[in-house]
Scaffold this motif. Structure first.
Motif, mmCIF file in Angstrom:
data_model
loop_
_atom_site.group_PDB
_atom_site.id
_atom_site.type_symbol
_atom_site.label_atom_id
_atom_site.label_comp_id
_atom_site.label_asym_id
_atom_site.label_seq_id
_atom_site.Cartn_x
_atom_site.Cartn_y
_atom_site.Cartn_z
ATOM 1 N N ALA A 122 2.289 8.918 1.334
ATOM 2 C CA ALA A 122 1.189 7.965 1.496
ATOM 3 C C ALA A 122 0.848 7.778 2.973
ATOM 4 C CB ALA A 122 1.567 6.628 0.864
ATOM 5 N N THR A 123 1.874 7.771 3.828
ATOM 6 C CA THR A 123 1.639 7.600 5.262
ATOM 7 C C THR A 123 0.946 8.826 5.843
ATOM 8 O OG1 THR A 123 3.614 6.210 5.381
ATOM 9 C CG2 THR A 123 2.760 7.069 7.454
ATOM 10 N N GLU B 15 -6.202 2.253 -1.009
ATOM 11 C CA GLU B 15 -7.170 1.470 -0.231
ATOM 12 C C GLU B 15 -8.343 2.356 0.164
ATOM 13 O OE1 GLU B 15 -4.829 -1.935 2.210
ATOM 14 O OE2 GLU B 15 -4.247 0.112 2.696
ATOM 15 N N PRO C 12 0.803 -1.221 0.000
ATOM 16 C CA PRO C 12 0.000 0.000 0.000
ATOM 17 C C PRO C 12 0.842 1.280 0.000
ATOM 18 C CG PRO C 12 -0.854 -1.548 1.614
ATOM 19 C CD PRO C 12 0.463 -2.091 1.136
ATOM 20 N N TRP C 13 2.058 1.194 0.505
ATOM 21 C CA TRP C 13 2.906 2.381 0.653
ATOM 22 C C TRP C 13 3.979 2.462 -0.426
ATOM 23 C CZ3 TRP C 13 -0.084 4.303 4.184
ATOM 24 C CH2 TRP C 13 -0.691 3.451 5.107
ATOM 25 N N ARG D 112 -6.627 5.158 6.039
ATOM 26 C CA ARG D 112 -6.183 4.072 5.171
ATOM 27 C C ARG D 112 -5.191 4.637 4.161
ATOM 28 N NH1 ARG D 112 -10.821 0.404 2.826
ATOM 29 N NH2 ARG D 112 -9.200 -1.159 3.119
ATOM 30 N N SER D 113 -4.394 3.760 3.568
ATOM 31 C CA SER D 113 -3.469 4.194 2.535
ATOM 32 C C SER D 113 -4.265 4.758 1.354
ATOM 33 C CB SER D 113 -2.594 3.031 2.079
ATOM 34 O OG SER D 113 -3.356 2.049 1.413
ATOM 35 N N SER E 41 6.347 7.107 -0.245
ATOM 36 C CA SER E 41 5.872 6.327 0.905
ATOM 37 C C SER E 41 5.551 7.224 2.089
ATOM 38 C CB SER E 41 6.929 5.285 1.292
ATOM 39 O OG SER E 41 7.147 4.378 0.238
ATOM 40 N N TYR F 9 -0.965 10.870 4.188
ATOM 41 C CA TYR F 9 -2.326 10.787 3.645
ATOM 42 C C TYR F 9 -3.190 9.905 4.553
ATOM 43 C CZ TYR F 9 -5.888 9.865 -0.047
ATOM 44 O OH TYR F 9 -7.036 9.734 -0.783
ATOM 45 N N ALA F 10 -2.623 8.789 4.994
ATOM 46 C CA ALA F 10 -3.372 7.850 5.829
ATOM 47 C C ALA F 10 -3.696 8.426 7.201
ATOM 48 C CB ALA F 10 -2.602 6.542 5.978
#
Length: 301
Positions: free
Chosen positions: A25-26, A38, A1-2, A34-35, A22, A28-29
């Protein structure tokens, strides 16, 4: 996911641009739970999720209390083209500082040796984040700042934890994980099994797949260990990246350093270990590298 798209498709074993993806993405979560992909798509398997990350657009965060500029900063960090992302982690941090200052009236200092804590262009001007009437505005009385400030503190703490994790856990193992556990992504109509051994590896990327060196062997001569190998598809400008493998075992852990040589031969001197292992990759003139390393060990007789 990352993982960045170029890592999932095997075009990269891990770069600063991939690390920035990455990290974005983290972050964002932290806003969605969630990633990114996802959060936006219904992927039921790792293969489906990898396909979505490579081929679909970045889904919006979908929160009215998240300013558009925050989404803009994260979207740049999550761009599918690594050349379009922030050039460095510091540049990414500066962009986050600008957004903090604009919407929250302050910014977390960046601690980098020899670098100012704040960008010289930073001003005290604040903008009001768009959203429905019941969303707290940044120009509200002082008491209304408690929630935004606490959210900022949580995000800063998460950012710190993620950076430390990348520096001390993920980065030392990234090349090893990319070569041993790479996700295979295929396009509709492609042939081959799920691990990509029979299909066309260029289906998505269109990029050359650099082969793995062959016939890697090592021998001892006193305290000197010599490794040699062959290049199954030699091209002008080919170089070779070799690394010792920790623990003198081909499966014991990632390499500790990387060396670039022009010859298909490495000599190690003053070796006292009973077993010495290295891994080797081919490096093309355009910086593309073997997706999988050749690994071999020499054993003292």
């Amino acid at each position: 996911p990352w993982a960045a798209p170029e890592v999932l498709t095997g075009r990269s074993g891990g770069t600063e641009a991939a690390d920035i993806y990455s990290l974005a993405a983290t972050l964002y979560a932290t806003l969605t739970g969630r990633s990114p992909y996802e959060h936006g798509y219904q992927a039921h398997t790792q293969q489906e999720l990898a396909q979505v990350i490579v081929s679909r657009r970045l889904p919006p965060i979908g929160r009215p209390d998240v300013p558009a500029d925050v989404e803009r900063v994260l979207a740049k960090g999550l761009d599918k083209n690594p050349d379009n992302r922030y050039g460095t982690a510091l540049e990414f941090a500066r962009a986050m500082q600008q957004v903090q200052q604009a919407y929250y009236g302050h910014a977390t200092p960046v601690t980098v040796e020899g670098v100012p804590e704040y960008p010289s262009s930073m001003t005290g001007k604040r903008r009001v984040a768009p959203g429905p009437a019941n969303v707290t505005r940044m120009d509200a009385p002082t008491g209304a700042w408690k929630k935004p400030l606490s959210i900022t503190a949580v995000v800063v703490a998460a950012l710190t934890a993620v950076v430390l994790t990348f520096v001390f856990v993920v980065m030392p193992h990234m090349d090893d994980a990319a070569t041993r556990n790479r996700t295979s992504v295929s396009t509709p109509g492609a042939t081959g099994d799920s691990n990509g051994t029979d299909g066309n590896p260029d289906d998505i990327t269109g990029a050359e797949v650099v082969p793995t060196p062959e016939n890697l062997n090592g021998t001892y001569d006193g305290t000197t260990v010599t490794f040699t190998w062959t290049n199954p598809q030699p091209k002008d400008g080919d170089m070779y990246a070799w690394s010792p493998v920790q623990g003198n075992s081909a499966t014991s852990g990632p390499s500790t350093s990387t060396n670039i040589v022009a010859d298909r031969k490495v000599e190690l001197h003053d070796v006292t270990d009973k077993q010495t292992c290295i891994e080797v990759k081919i490096v093309r003139s355009d910086k593309q590298m073997s997706q999988n390393p050749a690994i071999a060990c020499a054993v003292r007789q």
